[in-house]
Design a protein around this motif. Structure first.
Motif, PDB file in Angstrom:
ATOM      1  N   ARG A  81       4.214  24.813  16.779  1.00 49.22           N
ATOM      2  CA  ARG A  81       5.207  24.204  15.907  1.00 49.22           C
ATOM      3  C   ARG A  81       4.714  24.189  14.463  1.00 49.22           C
ATOM      4  O   ARG A  81       3.523  24.038  14.213  1.00 49.22           O
ATOM      5  CB  ARG A  81       5.542  22.793  16.374  1.00 49.22           C
ATOM      6  CG  ARG A  81       6.300  22.766  17.689  1.00 49.22           C
ATOM      7  CD  ARG A  81       6.761  21.363  18.032  1.00 49.22           C
ATOM      8  NE  ARG A  81       5.645  20.484  18.337  1.00 49.22           N
ATOM      9  CZ  ARG A  81       5.770  19.165  18.518  1.00 49.22           C
ATOM     10  NH1 ARG A  81       6.968  18.601  18.390  1.00 49.22           N
ATOM     11  NH2 ARG A  81       4.718  18.434  18.816  1.00 49.22           N
ATOM     12  N   ASP A  82       5.658  24.320  13.521  1.00 53.57           N
ATOM     13  CA  ASP A  82       5.241  24.383  12.125  1.00 53.57           C
ATOM     14  C   ASP A  82       4.856  23.001  11.620  1.00 53.57           C
ATOM     15  O   ASP A  82       5.252  21.973  12.170  1.00 53.57           O
ATOM     16  CB  ASP A  82       6.335  25.008  11.256  1.00 53.57           C
ATOM     17  CG  ASP A  82       7.547  24.118  11.126  1.00 53.57           C
ATOM     18  OD1 ASP A  82       7.509  23.184  10.313  1.00 53.57           O
ATOM     19  OD2 ASP A  82       8.527  24.344  11.869  1.00 53.57           O
ATOM     20  N   VAL A  83       4.101  22.990  10.534  1.00 52.42           N
ATOM     21  CA  VAL A  83       3.502  21.763  10.026  1.00 52.42           C
ATOM     22  C   VAL A  83       4.545  20.748   9.581  1.00 52.42           C
ATOM     23  O   VAL A  83       4.374  19.533   9.780  1.00 52.42           O
ATOM     24  CB  VAL A  83       2.518  22.083   8.870  1.00 52.42           C
ATOM     25  CG1 VAL A  83       3.235  22.726   7.695  1.00 52.42           C
ATOM     26  CG2 VAL A  83       1.763  20.841   8.426  1.00 52.42           C
ATOM     27  N   LEU A  84       5.661  21.205   8.991  1.00 55.16           N
ATOM     28  CA  LEU A  84       6.676  20.262   8.527  1.00 55.16           C
ATOM     29  C   LEU A  84       7.324  19.517   9.687  1.00 55.16           C
ATOM     30  O   LEU A  84       7.606  18.317   9.596  1.00 55.16           O
ATOM     31  CB  LEU A  84       7.738  20.994   7.701  1.00 55.16           C
ATOM     32  CG  LEU A  84       7.254  21.551   6.356  1.00 55.16           C
ATOM     33  CD1 LEU A  84       8.391  22.259   5.638  1.00 55.16           C
ATOM     34  CD2 LEU A  84       6.681  20.453   5.481  1.00 55.16           C
ATOM     35  N   THR A  85       7.577  20.223  10.786  1.00 58.82           N
ATOM     36  CA  THR A  85       8.145  19.577  11.968  1.00 58.82           C
ATOM     37  C   THR A  85       7.201  18.514  12.514  1.00 58.82           C
ATOM     38  O   THR A  85       7.616  17.396  12.853  1.00 58.82           O
ATOM     39  CB  THR A  85       8.443  20.619  13.057  1.00 58.82           C
ATOM     40  OG1 THR A  85       9.380  21.570  12.550  1.00 58.82           O
ATOM     41  CG2 THR A  85       9.019  19.957  14.300  1.00 58.82           C
ATOM     42  N   LEU A  86       5.907  18.856  12.584  1.00 54.84           N
ATOM     43  CA  LEU A  86       4.924  17.912  13.108  1.00 54.84           C
ATOM     44  C   LEU A  86       4.771  16.696  12.189  1.00 54.84           C
ATOM     45  O   LEU A  86       4.657  15.564  12.654  1.00 54.84           O
ATOM     46  CB  LEU A  86       3.574  18.608  13.284  1.00 54.84           C
ATOM     47  CG  LEU A  86       3.538  19.672  14.393  1.00 54.84           C
ATOM     48  CD1 LEU A  86       2.277  20.518  14.276  1.00 54.84           C
ATOM     49  CD2 LEU A  86       3.617  19.026  15.761  1.00 54.84           C
TER      50      LEU A  86
END
Length: 485
Positions: A61-66
């Motif tokens: 998962r990409d950093v912004l989602t996390l």
């Protein structure tokens, strides 16, 4: 000085960013991976996150989602070597408040950081305001400033944000459901459902189905699947009113549902997972019920993680004037009459009463007084335990009990104020002098008397009888001889 977390997998870029932020007067913490950044977030609070984008964690998962999942209120600035319109839009949709391109320019960084920090400040301020509004709304129907009441509200404020199960213990009429709703509305589940189930009001055979739902064909009349209270309260709060009335075999199923957060519908074999916060109420001593073998000890311990005892009105008598004012306005508005003035004599007289029925009894007394005042001034006689009724041309139909006397225990069905008395001081519930009165005749007598006293006005008659207008309509339509509608 603001604390800013920097996430970039290129150490040289990260060092440059850290140096630039330090020159701007901020405390910058540098990490080189998504996982390292998330660990840093757990260790301390940050005012802002600046991260390389796109950057993917170990789970794909990409950093912004996390970051949005972990710290949704912390503003994030995304940065990349170049930016297309689509990439900027995608980053904003994933929670970024701004987008910077590399190599970073000092002035662009300064403006982006200042704007992001202001957004974070506004978010925190809005959250504080929202929580304050929610706190007031959650106790908006709980009237009073007494020490006994405030002690309970303080406990509610502490326990509401948690997942803890709450057991509300107290006498009937103390407003346990209002306290339960205050807990829900001050919790993180306030956007979810608040589902109430009265364990004492349901036929014994329907309690399990009402609680857990049922599948089609589970029993006669089950023509379709039904969702029970647990399912409807998913991600919300379930209030089990009068939990002491639940039979023992269902208590064990309830205990399992609480411990596992899963259950099966009646007639079903599939386990259904739920996320439910439970609040239970009781007006009985559950410890005595345990000793009598009517309540499970393990369920009691599971329910009473945070026990709260709701105070009786006699322990918060200084709240009576405020409650009276509230109920007078409420019932006057409901009846469409002018709000009558409450005199100091009325306040003083009501504060001397014992209020065995607590706030509910006080509410009923005020409603009855407002009804009988017919839009006129309130009089102390209207608040008497057995108030004087309007005359029928042959004199008054009722006799008042002085304020200094305690209220009598309520008669069955709430008909106490209209019970005729026999010469030995008993009531017709004990039988007439000739022994011919039965309960049905007595009920007819009281309803007829109430209707006569109010000139056939059903709402006022119901108030005098201590029952709801709906209940009175049912009795009048039941076709019992002279009571036929």
């Amino acid at each position: 000085m603001s604390t800013i977390l920097c996430i970039d997998d290129e150490p040289s870029v990260g060092v440059t960013l850290e140096h630039a932020l330090t020159e701007l007067g901020h405390d910058a913490i540098l990490t080189t991976s998504v996982e390292e950044g998330l660990v840093a977030l757990d260790g301390r609070g940050f005012d802002l996150v600046i991260t390389d984008y796109p950057l993917v964690g170990a789970d794909g998962r990409d950093v912004l989602t996390l970051l949005q999942e972990r710290e949704p209120d912390t503003p994030v600035i995304a940065m990349a070597n170049y930016a297309t319109h689509q990439e900027v839009v995608a980053s904003i949709r994933r929670g970024a408040v701004d987008y910077l391109t590399k190599p970073l320019r000092q002035e662009a960084l300064r403006l982006a950081v200042n704007n992001a920090l202001e957004i974070g400040r506004l978010r925190r301020e809005n959250e504080d305001i929202r929580q304050e509004i929610t706190r007031h709304q959650g106790s908006g129907s709980i009237i009073g400033t007494s020490a006994a009441l405030q002690a309970v509200l303080d406990v509610i404020a502490a326990v509401a944000p948690t997942r803890a199960t709450v057991l509300l213990e107290g006498e009937s009429g103390t407003g346990k459901e209002l306290f339960a709703r205050a807990i829900h509305e001050q919790s993180t589940r306030r956007e979810g459902s608040f589902v109430t189930m009265n364990c004492a009001a349901l036929p014994e055979g329907l309690v399990e189905s009402t609680l857990f739902g049922h599948e089609r064909g589970a029993f006669t009349g089950a023509t379709s699947r039904s969702h029970g209270a647990f399912e409807r309260a998913h991600r919300g709060t379930l209030l089990l009113d009068e939990i002491s009335e639940m039979r023992l075999d269902l208590q064990s199923k309830l205990l399992r549902a609480l411990q596992e957060q899963e259950f099966e519908r009646v007639g079903g074999a599939q386990a259904i997972k739920v996320d439910v916060r439970l609040i239970a109420t009781t007006n009985r001593d559950l410890r005595a019920e345990i000793d009598a073998g009517r309540f499970r000890r393990d369920l009691f311990y599971r329910l009473s993680v945070v026990p709260i005892r709701t105070p009786p009105l006699r322990d918060r008598i200084e709240d009576v004037p405020a409650l009276v004012d509230h109920f007078v306005r409420h019932f006057a508005l409901q009846l469409g009459v002018r709000v009558p003035q409450v005199t100091p004599e009325i306040y003083a007289a009501l504060c001397r009463r014992r209020w065995l029925g607590n706030v509910r009894e006080l509410a009923n007394a005020v409603e009855r007084a407002v009804i009988l005042s017919r839009g006129g001034a309130l009089d102390t006689r209207l608040f008497e335990v057995d108030p004087p009724m309007p005359t029928d041309g042959n004199g008054p139909l009722g006799f008042g009990v002085p304020f200094g006397m305690a209220a009598e225990p309520p008669a069955p069905h709430g008909f106490g104020p209209l019970l005729p008395r026999v010469s030995n001081g008993g009531s017709l519930l004990d039988g007439r002098a000739d022994g011919t009165y039965n309960l049905r005749q007595l009920e007819k007598h009281m309803i007829q008397r109430a209707l006569q006293a109010t000139g056939g006005h059903r709402l006022r008659a119901a108030a005098l009888l201590g029952i709801s207008d709906r209940t009175l309509r049912k009795k009048l339509s039941a076709g019992r001889g002279p009571l036929e509608a």
